[in-house]
Design a protein around this motif. Structure first.
Motif, PDB file in Angstrom:
ATOM      1  N   LEU A 152       0.845  -1.226  -0.015  1.00  0.00           N
ATOM      2  CA  LEU A 152       0.154   0.099  -0.051  1.00  0.00           C
ATOM      3  C   LEU A 152       0.917   1.112  -0.153  1.00  0.00           C
ATOM      4  O   LEU A 152       0.509   2.237  -0.742  1.00  0.00           O
ATOM      5  CB  LEU A 152      -0.774  -0.114   1.224  1.00  0.00           C
ATOM      6  CG  LEU A 152      -1.828   1.309   1.382  1.00  0.00           C
ATOM      7  CD1 LEU A 152      -2.882   1.290   0.265  1.00  0.00           C
ATOM      8  CD2 LEU A 152      -2.738   1.094   2.665  1.00  0.00           C
ATOM      9  N   ASP A 153       1.898   1.063   0.876  1.00  0.00           N
ATOM     10  CA  ASP A 153       2.807   2.357   0.778  1.00  0.00           C
ATOM     11  C   ASP A 153       3.436   2.439  -0.818  1.00  0.00           C
ATOM     12  O   ASP A 153       3.375   3.713  -0.999  1.00  0.00           O
ATOM     13  CB  ASP A 153       4.165   2.098   1.768  1.00  0.00           C
ATOM     14  CG  ASP A 153       3.470   2.297   3.236  1.00  0.00           C
ATOM     15  OD1 ASP A 153       2.564   2.781   3.481  1.00  0.00           O
ATOM     16  OD2 ASP A 153       4.325   1.793   4.069  1.00  0.00           O
ATOM     17  N   ALA A 154       3.947   1.597  -1.323  1.00  0.00           N
ATOM     18  CA  ALA A 154       4.522   1.641  -2.756  1.00  0.00           C
ATOM     19  C   ALA A 154       3.449   2.318  -3.479  1.00  0.00           C
ATOM     20  O   ALA A 154       3.776   3.205  -4.380  1.00  0.00           O
ATOM     21  CB  ALA A 154       4.952   0.511  -2.976  1.00  0.00           C
ATOM     22  N   PHE A 155       2.056   1.764  -3.339  1.00  0.00           N
ATOM     23  CA  PHE A 155       1.311   2.358  -4.542  1.00  0.00           C
ATOM     24  C   PHE A 155       0.826   3.818  -4.025  1.00  0.00           C
ATOM     25  O   PHE A 155       0.628   4.592  -5.199  1.00  0.00           O
ATOM     26  CB  PHE A 155      -0.109   1.469  -4.200  1.00  0.00           C
ATOM     27  CG  PHE A 155      -1.324   1.742  -4.835  1.00  0.00           C
ATOM     28  CD1 PHE A 155      -1.267   1.403  -6.444  1.00  0.00           C
ATOM     29  CD2 PHE A 155      -2.366   2.905  -4.514  1.00  0.00           C
ATOM     30  CE1 PHE A 155      -2.413   1.716  -7.108  1.00  0.00           C
ATOM     31  CE2 PHE A 155      -3.317   3.334  -5.628  1.00  0.00           C
ATOM     32  CZ  PHE A 155      -3.566   2.570  -6.630  1.00  0.00           C
ATOM     33  N   LEU A 156       0.714   4.469  -2.955  1.00  0.00           N
ATOM     34  CA  LEU A 156       0.631   5.707  -2.672  1.00  0.00           C
ATOM     35  C   LEU A 156       1.706   6.509  -3.032  1.00  0.00           C
ATOM     36  O   LEU A 156       1.447   7.573  -3.567  1.00  0.00           O
ATOM     37  CB  LEU A 156       0.337   5.871  -0.839  1.00  0.00           C
ATOM     38  CG  LEU A 156      -0.914   5.300  -0.480  1.00  0.00           C
ATOM     39  CD1 LEU A 156      -0.975   5.271   0.981  1.00  0.00           C
ATOM     40  CD2 LEU A 156      -2.054   5.914  -1.072  1.00  0.00           C
ATOM     41  N   GLU A 157       2.918   6.122  -2.865  1.00  0.00           N
ATOM     42  CA  GLU A 157       4.080   6.852  -3.231  1.00  0.00           C
ATOM     43  C   GLU A 157       4.064   6.925  -4.846  1.00  0.00           C
ATOM     44  O   GLU A 157       4.544   7.747  -5.364  1.00  0.00           O
ATOM     45  CB  GLU A 157       5.534   6.215  -2.910  1.00  0.00           C
ATOM     46  CG  GLU A 157       5.673   6.364  -1.323  1.00  0.00           C
ATOM     47  CD  GLU A 157       6.992   5.648  -0.970  1.00  0.00           C
ATOM     48  OE1 GLU A 157       7.865   5.068  -1.880  1.00  0.00           O
ATOM     49  OE2 GLU A 157       7.231   5.415   0.375  1.00  0.00           O
ATOM     50  N   ALA A 158       3.750   6.113  -5.757  1.00  0.00           N
ATOM     51  CA  ALA A 158       3.599   5.773  -7.078  1.00  0.00           C
ATOM     52  C   ALA A 158       2.768   7.110  -7.503  1.00  0.00           C
ATOM     53  O   ALA A 158       2.768   7.396  -8.616  1.00  0.00           O
ATOM     54  CB  ALA A 158       3.785   4.385  -7.545  1.00  0.00           C
ATOM     55  N   GLY A 159       1.741   7.161  -6.633  1.00  0.00           N
ATOM     56  CA  GLY A 159       0.532   8.129  -7.343  1.00  0.00           C
ATOM     57  C   GLY A 159      -0.462   7.363  -7.873  1.00  0.00           C
ATOM     58  O   GLY A 159      -0.421   6.105  -7.957  1.00  0.00           O
ATOM     59  N   PRO A 160      -1.552   7.818  -8.493  1.00  0.00           N
ATOM     60  CA  PRO A 160      -2.758   7.143  -9.069  1.00  0.00           C
ATOM     61  C   PRO A 160      -2.088   6.649 -10.310  1.00  0.00           C
ATOM     62  O   PRO A 160      -1.353   6.908 -11.137  1.00  0.00           O
ATOM     63  CB  PRO A 160      -3.561   8.553  -9.396  1.00  0.00           C
ATOM     64  CG  PRO A 160      -3.185   9.589  -8.620  1.00  0.00           C
ATOM     65  CD  PRO A 160      -1.933   9.397  -8.460  1.00  0.00           C
TER      66      PRO A 160
END
Length: 426
Positions: A176-184
């Motif tokens: 989830l952290d990686a997804f949030l850092e990568a943006g939409p």
């Protein structure tokens, strides 16, 4: 070998400084005599600075966008012979570059008692890459702990778009952290992705001059814009006929020379329109000579070459001078005199002119005439609709010194002349 200092020359009467807008050389370059070293800008005229000697560039005196005083050192060259400065001396404006001090060697310390080598740290787990699309089949429920689901709800994340790295594809906090850092992520199946990049563009040279001029005009002039439509059907027929019959050496006529001659006639009846307003002194300067500035788009930005004494030129003369100035402006070869001294301005976007514009007055003038594009429109002639070539004029006036009535009279006079073009020649 010697050093030769090239200083910023006097680039125009009364100019104390100029803005550096382009370097044509870099440190280490070998330049020949008369090679262009840099370009500077003053008012709206760009000036190229040539090298008077041959040599190697060893120092540049400013960065792009900096203001340089006339007489300040601009470039230092290493040349054959003695040069024009004492060896090793630096120009007054040059800040000597100090070599950073070498770090002092630390004093030797006794070697510590031998210890067994420390165990290598365990490798840290790396975050999995964020998903670029739906990582599971439609209808599959993503696996995640309640804590991960709670965080996803708070962040507004659809867990179906997050790729899991745990057993059976379970989504972890790290996923989830990686997804949030990568943006939409990209929308499924479209390959579209938001672009959050920001490009910083420094406002220098002509663009800065334009910005300063527009800010000055809008902050000090009370604009009033008057718009009216003009039937240019007859004018376009006359223009086409004159172009078909033009002699060798005569320029091709556009609508602008006719407008310029119409403005000359209208100004003769309302000389207060052809003026500058010195608002600090509270004085209006009305000019006998009609010097029409023509706003022209060039690769470097908007410039206003000036057709001087339009009152003394016929339609062909206005067209020839307009073509000459436009070519010089687009090539960056227009002189300072050719870009200054206007008493009233025309602005036109040609075929892209739109239906209505709100032109900004060229300070300290009191009027500007805006030309919009010509369109064929149905016009009621009293018994039926007929196709006519129509063009809107969008003209702005300094409402501090030009009343709305006078502005309307001026535009209506131009309209009458353009709709009955034979009157332009009378």
């Amino acid at each position: 070998m010697g050093e030769y200092v090239i200083k910023l020359p006097d680039v125009g009467e009364g100019v104390a400084e100029a803005e550096l807008v382009e370097w044509n050389v870099a440190v280490g370059d070998v330049v020949r005599e008369d090679a262009i070293l840099a370009s500077v800008m003053t008012d709206k005229a760009a000036v190229e600075i040539p090298s008077p000697v041959e040599g190697t560039v060893i120092w540049l005196g400013a960065e792009i966008g900096e203001q340089i005083a006339v007489g300040s050192p601009l470039v230092r060259l290493e040349v054959s012979g003695e040069g024009n400065v004492a060896a090793g001396s630096a120009p007054a404006a040059e800040k000597p570059v100090e070599k950073p001090a070498e770090p002092e060697a630390p004093a030797a310390e006794p070697a510590p008692p031998s210890k067994p080598p420390a165990a290598a740290p365990a490798p840290r787990a790396t975050r999995p890459p964020a998903s670029s699309g739906a990582p599971r089949r439609e209808g599959d429920r993503p696996l995640a702990s309640p804590a991960v689901r709670g965080r996803a709800r708070e962040a507004g994340v659809d867990l179906r778009q997050v790729r899991g790295s745990g057993p059976a594809g379970r989504i972890t906090h790290e996923d989830l952290d990686a997804f949030l850092e990568a943006g939409p992520a990209a929308a499924p199946g479209t390959g579209l992705r938001p672009d959050s990049s920001v490009t910083e563009v420094k406002v220098i040279g002509l663009r800065r001059r334009i910005a300063e001029k527009m800010a000055l005009s809008k902050s000090r002039i009370a604009h009033i814009t008057y718009v009216d439509e003009v039937d240019v059907t007859a004018l376009e027929e006359l223009r086409a006929q004159l172009n078909r019959q033009k002699q060798d050496g005569q320029p091709r006529l556009t609508i602008l020379p006719f407008l310029m001659r119409a403005m000359v006639k209208a100004i003769a009846e309302q000389p207060a329109i052809n003026a500058h307003f010195d608002d600090e002194a509270g004085v209006i300067h009305q000019y006998g000579g009609v010097h029409i500035g023509i706003a022209a788009q060039t690769p470097t930005g908007l410039v206003v070459p000036v057709v001087k004494h339009a009152e003394a030129r016929d339609v062909w003369g206005c067209a020839a001078e307009l073509n000459r100035l436009s070519d010089a402006a687009k090539a960056g070869a227009a002189s300072r005199d050719e870009l200054t001294g206007s008493t009233i301005t025309i602005t036109s976007l040609g075929a892209m002119g739109g239906l209505v514009t709100t032109p900004v007055i060229n300070h300290p003038e009191v009027a500007i005439v805006g030309v919009n594009k010509i369109q064929v429109r149905p016009v009621w002639d009293g018994s039926q609709f007929v196709p006519r070539k129509m063009m809107n004029l969008s003209s702005s006036f300094d409402h501090r010194v030009v009343d709305g009535w006078d502005a309307a009279v001026f535009v209506q006079r131009i309209k009458t002349l353009l709709e009955t073009p034979a009157m332009i020649f009378m």
